[in-house]
Design a protein around this motif. Structure first.
Motif, PDB file in Angstrom:
ATOM      1  N   MET A  74      27.687 -29.540   0.196  1.00  0.00           N
ATOM      2  CA  MET A  74      26.489 -30.199   0.706  1.00  0.00           C
ATOM      3  C   MET A  74      26.870 -31.196   1.802  1.00  0.00           C
ATOM      4  SD  MET A  74      24.279 -30.863  -2.785  1.00  0.00           S
ATOM      5  CE  MET A  74      22.700 -30.770  -1.927  1.00  0.00           C
ATOM      6  N   TYR A  75      25.884 -31.598   2.601  1.00  0.00           N
ATOM      7  CA  TYR A  75      26.098 -32.620   3.608  1.00  0.00           C
ATOM      8  C   TYR A  75      24.817 -33.418   3.766  1.00  0.00           C
ATOM      9  CZ  TYR A  75      23.233 -30.871   7.472  1.00  0.00           C
ATOM     10  OH  TYR A  75      22.178 -30.520   8.271  1.00  0.00           O
ATOM     11  N   ARG A  76      24.915 -34.566   4.416  1.00  0.00           N
ATOM     12  CA  ARG A  76      23.740 -35.426   4.612  1.00  0.00           C
ATOM     13  C   ARG A  76      22.975 -34.961   5.858  1.00  0.00           C
ATOM     14  NH1 ARG A  76      22.895 -39.669   1.449  1.00  0.00           N
ATOM     15  NH2 ARG A  76      24.591 -40.524   0.193  1.00  0.00           N
ATOM     16  N   SER A  77      21.714 -34.650   5.650  1.00  0.00           N
ATOM     17  CA  SER A  77      20.873 -34.159   6.740  1.00  0.00           C
ATOM     18  C   SER A  77      20.781 -35.172   7.866  1.00  0.00           C
ATOM     19  CB  SER A  77      19.466 -33.858   6.211  1.00  0.00           C
ATOM     20  OG  SER A  77      18.557 -33.685   7.279  1.00  0.00           O
ATOM     21  N   GLU A  78      20.861 -34.686   9.102  1.00  0.00           N
ATOM     22  CA  GLU A  78      20.718 -35.558  10.259  1.00  0.00           C
ATOM     23  C   GLU A  78      19.271 -36.002  10.463  1.00  0.00           C
ATOM     24  OE1 GLU A  78      20.910 -31.275  11.783  1.00  0.00           O
ATOM     25  OE2 GLU A  78      21.622 -32.475  10.089  1.00  0.00           O
ATOM     26  N   LEU A  79      18.340 -35.384   9.747  1.00  0.00           N
ATOM     27  CA  LEU A  79      16.932 -35.754   9.868  1.00  0.00           C
ATOM     28  C   LEU A  79      16.512 -36.798   8.838  1.00  0.00           C
ATOM     29  CD1 LEU A  79      17.037 -33.078  11.545  1.00  0.00           C
ATOM     30  CD2 LEU A  79      14.685 -32.683  10.815  1.00  0.00           C
ATOM     31  N   THR A  80      17.108 -36.729   7.634  1.00  0.00           N
ATOM     32  CA  THR A  80      16.683 -37.629   6.546  1.00  0.00           C
ATOM     33  C   THR A  80      17.814 -38.391   5.882  1.00  0.00           C
ATOM     34  OG1 THR A  80      16.925 -35.937   4.836  1.00  0.00           O
ATOM     35  CG2 THR A  80      14.794 -36.037   5.995  1.00  0.00           C
ATOM     36  N   ASN A  81      19.038 -37.965   6.096  1.00  0.00           N
ATOM     37  CA  ASN A  81      20.219 -38.498   5.415  1.00  0.00           C
ATOM     38  C   ASN A  81      20.272 -38.084   3.947  1.00  0.00           C
ATOM     39  OD1 ASN A  81      22.678 -40.021   5.875  1.00  0.00           O
ATOM     40  ND2 ASN A  81      21.867 -41.580   4.491  1.00  0.00           N
ATOM     41  N   GLU A  82      19.400 -37.169   3.546  1.00  0.00           N
ATOM     42  CA  GLU A  82      19.424 -36.657   2.181  1.00  0.00           C
ATOM     43  C   GLU A  82      20.451 -35.528   2.087  1.00  0.00           C
ATOM     44  OE1 GLU A  82      14.777 -37.397   0.890  1.00  0.00           O
ATOM     45  OE2 GLU A  82      15.281 -35.618   2.070  1.00  0.00           O
ATOM     46  N   TRP A  83      20.903 -35.245   0.855  1.00  0.00           N
ATOM     47  CA  TRP A  83      21.867 -34.172   0.659  1.00  0.00           C
ATOM     48  C   TRP A  83      21.174 -32.811   0.744  1.00  0.00           C
ATOM     49  CZ3 TRP A  83      26.846 -35.170   0.879  1.00  0.00           C
ATOM     50  CH2 TRP A  83      27.306 -36.445   0.537  1.00  0.00           C
ATOM     51  N   ILE A  84      21.708 -31.924   1.590  1.00  0.00           N
ATOM     52  CA  ILE A  84      21.183 -30.564   1.675  1.00  0.00           C
ATOM     53  C   ILE A  84      22.354 -29.584   1.788  1.00  0.00           C
ATOM     54  CG2 ILE A  84      19.005 -31.284   2.710  1.00  0.00           C
ATOM     55  CD1 ILE A  84      20.033 -30.332   5.405  1.00  0.00           C
ATOM     56  N   ASP A  85      22.038 -28.303   1.712  1.00  0.00           N
ATOM     57  CA  ASP A  85      23.053 -27.252   1.692  1.00  0.00           C
ATOM     58  C   ASP A  85      23.865 -27.245   2.988  1.00  0.00           C
ATOM     59  OD1 ASP A  85      24.458 -24.757   1.636  1.00  0.00           O
ATOM     60  OD2 ASP A  85      22.972 -23.993   0.222  1.00  0.00           O
ATOM     61  N   GLU A  86      25.173 -27.250   2.841  1.00  0.00           N
ATOM     62  CA  GLU A  86      26.072 -27.301   4.001  1.00  0.00           C
ATOM     63  C   GLU A  86      25.996 -26.042   4.859  1.00  0.00           C
ATOM     64  OE1 GLU A  86      30.508 -29.126   4.672  1.00  0.00           O
ATOM     65  OE2 GLU A  86      30.257 -27.660   3.053  1.00  0.00           O
ATOM     66  N   THR A  87      25.497 -24.945   4.295  1.00  0.00           N
ATOM     67  CA  THR A  87      25.445 -23.699   5.068  1.00  0.00           C
ATOM     68  C   THR A  87      24.457 -23.778   6.223  1.00  0.00           C
ATOM     69  OG1 THR A  87      23.769 -22.754   3.576  1.00  0.00           O
ATOM     70  CG2 THR A  87      26.094 -22.304   3.063  1.00  0.00           C
ATOM     71  N   ILE A  88      23.525 -24.752   6.183  1.00  0.00           N
ATOM     72  CA  ILE A  88      22.570 -24.873   7.295  1.00  0.00           C
ATOM     73  C   ILE A  88      22.865 -26.113   8.147  1.00  0.00           C
ATOM     74  CG2 ILE A  88      20.756 -23.619   6.081  1.00  0.00           C
ATOM     75  CD1 ILE A  88      19.396 -26.341   5.547  1.00  0.00           C
ATOM     76  N   LYS A  89      24.074 -26.621   8.054  1.00  0.00           N
ATOM     77  CA  LYS A  89      24.431 -27.838   8.782  1.00  0.00           C
ATOM     78  C   LYS A  89      24.185 -27.711  10.275  1.00  0.00           C
ATOM     79  CE  LYS A  89      28.156 -31.216   9.339  1.00  0.00           C
ATOM     80  NZ  LYS A  89      29.518 -31.632   8.899  1.00  0.00           N
ATOM     81  N   ASN A  90      24.504 -26.582  10.860  1.00  0.00           N
ATOM     82  CA  ASN A  90      24.355 -26.393  12.303  1.00  0.00           C
ATOM     83  C   ASN A  90      23.036 -25.722  12.678  1.00  0.00           C
ATOM     84  OD1 ASN A  90      26.884 -27.535  12.948  1.00  0.00           O
ATOM     85  ND2 ASN A  90      27.910 -25.623  12.386  1.00  0.00           N
ATOM     86  N   GLN A  91      22.188 -25.504  11.705  1.00  0.00           N
ATOM     87  CA  GLN A  91      20.911 -24.835  11.976  1.00  0.00           C
ATOM     88  C   GLN A  91      19.929 -25.773  12.657  1.00  0.00           C
ATOM     89  OE1 GLN A  91      19.010 -21.904   9.185  1.00  0.00           O
ATOM     90  NE2 GLN A  91      17.578 -23.605   8.849  1.00  0.00           N
ATOM     91  N   ARG A  92      19.286 -25.265  13.705  1.00  0.00           N
ATOM     92  CA  ARG A  92      18.274 -26.060  14.414  1.00  0.00           C
ATOM     93  C   ARG A  92      17.023 -26.188  13.552  1.00  0.00           C
ATOM     94  NH1 ARG A  92      17.367 -22.839  19.904  1.00  0.00           N
ATOM     95  NH2 ARG A  92      16.379 -24.787  20.556  1.00  0.00           N
ATOM     96  N   PRO A  93      16.343 -27.321  13.618  1.00  0.00           N
ATOM     97  CA  PRO A  93      15.061 -27.428  12.931  1.00  0.00           C
ATOM     98  C   PRO A  93      13.968 -26.730  13.728  1.00  0.00           C
ATOM     99  CG  PRO A  93      15.554 -29.474  14.071  1.00  0.00           C
ATOM    100  CD  PRO A  93      16.752 -28.577  14.261  1.00  0.00           C
ATOM    101  N   ILE A  94      12.855 -26.471  13.056  1.00  0.00           N
ATOM    102  CA  ILE A  94      11.664 -26.016  13.772  1.00  0.00           C
ATOM    103  C   ILE A  94      10.662 -27.162  13.770  1.00  0.00           C
ATOM    104  CG2 ILE A  94      12.039 -23.583  13.271  1.00  0.00           C
ATOM    105  CD1 ILE A  94       9.136 -25.145  11.509  1.00  0.00           C
ATOM    106  N   ALA A  95       9.777 -27.168  14.757  1.00  0.00           N
ATOM    107  CA  ALA A  95       8.712 -28.165  14.840  1.00  0.00           C
ATOM    108  C   ALA A  95       7.394 -27.399  14.898  1.00  0.00           C
ATOM    109  CB  ALA A  95       8.880 -29.044  16.072  1.00  0.00           C
ATOM    110  N   ALA A  96       6.594 -27.522  13.860  1.00  0.00           N
ATOM    111  CA  ALA A  96       5.364 -26.742  13.776  1.00  0.00           C
ATOM    112  C   ALA A  96       4.151 -27.601  14.105  1.00  0.00           C
ATOM    113  CB  ALA A  96       5.218 -26.153  12.374  1.00  0.00           C
ATOM    114  N   MET A  97       3.274 -27.051  14.942  1.00  0.00           N
ATOM    115  CA  MET A  97       2.029 -27.729  15.295  1.00  0.00           C
ATOM    116  C   MET A  97       0.967 -27.397  14.248  1.00  0.00           C
ATOM    117  SD  MET A  97       2.794 -29.440  17.937  1.00  0.00           S
ATOM    118  CE  MET A  97       1.122 -30.065  18.128  1.00  0.00           C
TER     119      MET A  97
END
Length: 369
Positions: A62-85
């Motif tokens: 796991m790693y700390r999310s760059e968006l929330t600092n919460e712990w999330i799965d390390e496999t998506i560490k480099n994954q871009r977020p989406i922004a939904a309208m």
């Protein structure tokens, strides 16, 4: 002081040796002089050894999310977020999946209809989305903001004012073609992002799912969970248990719950609940409010904020306190920065964040108490 003691003792010793020694007389053998014992006097108070630094916690896989600092799965560490309208008209309620978003922006969408707002929700772990929306059109303000997150914006069209922004290489978007849900409403309120939609969109596009060369790096600065932001000792902070936002159309507000330290969102006179997440109410650890200038394009009310600006006033709100701040954004690819009254960049607490861009001509109607 040690230096002066040495000088004085040396002078005294020399004086004793030289006494009685005159011209023409043979000098008597000098007696051995004992090495003087010098007591070192200091006016410094002994200090305790510095406390050992607290090691940052780590969790396997796991790693700390760059968006929330919460712990999330390390496999998506480099994954871009989406922004939904997400449509925020009352007819579009209830929203699905919004309570699972990492960051929620509320931004005036048009000067028509009492300044109706629209939500832009950022989701890092978009692969876990079951239903998000309903999805509506985008505005230039949103296209100025998403580059600082390197996010792919998901929407359904928009006015021609967005064309020049969509033409930029650093603006990636998916427009329309998401799933339709028969919810008994007119078609404009039936489009949602469902499981598998985004995977298909990426597969059919030229976009990478991982951060690309335009990624400016982590956005918010987070305080350690072992030493969270506490504004209660800041003389410039004020109480903030209720925040009445000045948007006239939906009259949204945030109420602080001291038991869990979160701000709960309501609008149109009711709690904002998410049937896609067990009717959980939308809640945030951090609240960022920005006083923003804007320009109106036409008689239809189409407008955009000056999201690129310098030294504008705002508030950072967390744990029942509101701190006056300033915000600045240098360019579209630069992150929005927030500073305290001493010019120091603020740190946020771990958790979800609500961001509101509030028109400067209604900023005075903001109520924090």
């Amino acid at each position: 002081m040690k230096k002066w003691n040495l000088i004085i003792l040396t002078a005294l010793a020399c004086g004793l040796v030289m006494t009685g020694c005159g011209k023409g007389k043979e000098e008597a053998p000098a007696e051995a002089v004992a090495e003087p014992v010098i007591e070192v006097v200091t006016d410094q108070t002994p200090t305790e050894a510095p406390a050992a630094a607290v090691e940052e916690e780590s969790r396997e896989g796991m790693y700390r999310s760059e968006l929330t600092n919460e712990w999330i799965d390390e496999t998506i560490k480099n994954q871009r977020p989406i922004a939904a309208m997400v449509d925020n008209e009352k007819t579009a309620l209830p929203h699905y999946g919004v309570s699972k978003a990492d960051i929620v922006y509320e931004i005036t969408n048009s000067m028509a209809n009492d300044g109706v707002t629209r939500l832009m929700v950022l989701v890092k772990d978009w692969g876990s989305i079951e239903q998000l929306g309903s999805i509506r059109s985008v505005r230039p303000t949103n296209l100025q903001l998403i580059p600082e997150w390197n996010a792919v914006i998901c929407h359904d069209g928009g006015p021609f004012y967005i064309d020049d922004y969509l033409a930029n290489d650093y603006v990636n978007n998916f427009s329309g073609g998401f799933s339709r849900v028969d919810n008994g409403k007119s078609r404009e309120f039936t489009e949602y992002i469902l499981a598998g939609d985004l995977e298909k969109k990426f597969a059919d596009s030229k976009y990478t799912q991982e951060y690309n060369d335009y990624y400016p790096g982590p956005h918010y600065q987070f305080a350690s969970e072992t030493s969270p932001v506490d504004l209660s000792s800041n003389s410039k902070a004020e109480d903030a248990s209720h925040i009445q936002l000045p948007y006239k159309h939906n009259k949204p507000y945030l109420d602080y719950n001291a038991e869990d330290g979160l701000y709960y969102y309501s609008e149109y006179g009711s709690e904002h609940v998410d049937p896609g997440n067990n009717n959980q109410q939308l809640a945030f650890k951090n609240v960022l409010l920005q006083n923003a200038r804007y320009v109106v394009f036409d008689d239809n009310g189409y407008m955009m904020f000056h999201s690129i600006d310098y030294d504008r006033e705002g508030y950072y709100i967390t744990n029942g306190k509101a701190l006056p701040i300033t915000w600045s954004k240098a360019e579209e690819l630069a992150v929005t920065q927030y500073f305290d009254q001493d010019g120091k960049e603020i740190t946020l607490n771990t958790g979800k964040t609500y961001v509101a861009l509030i028109p400067d001509d209604i900023w005075k109607n903001l109520e924090i108490k």
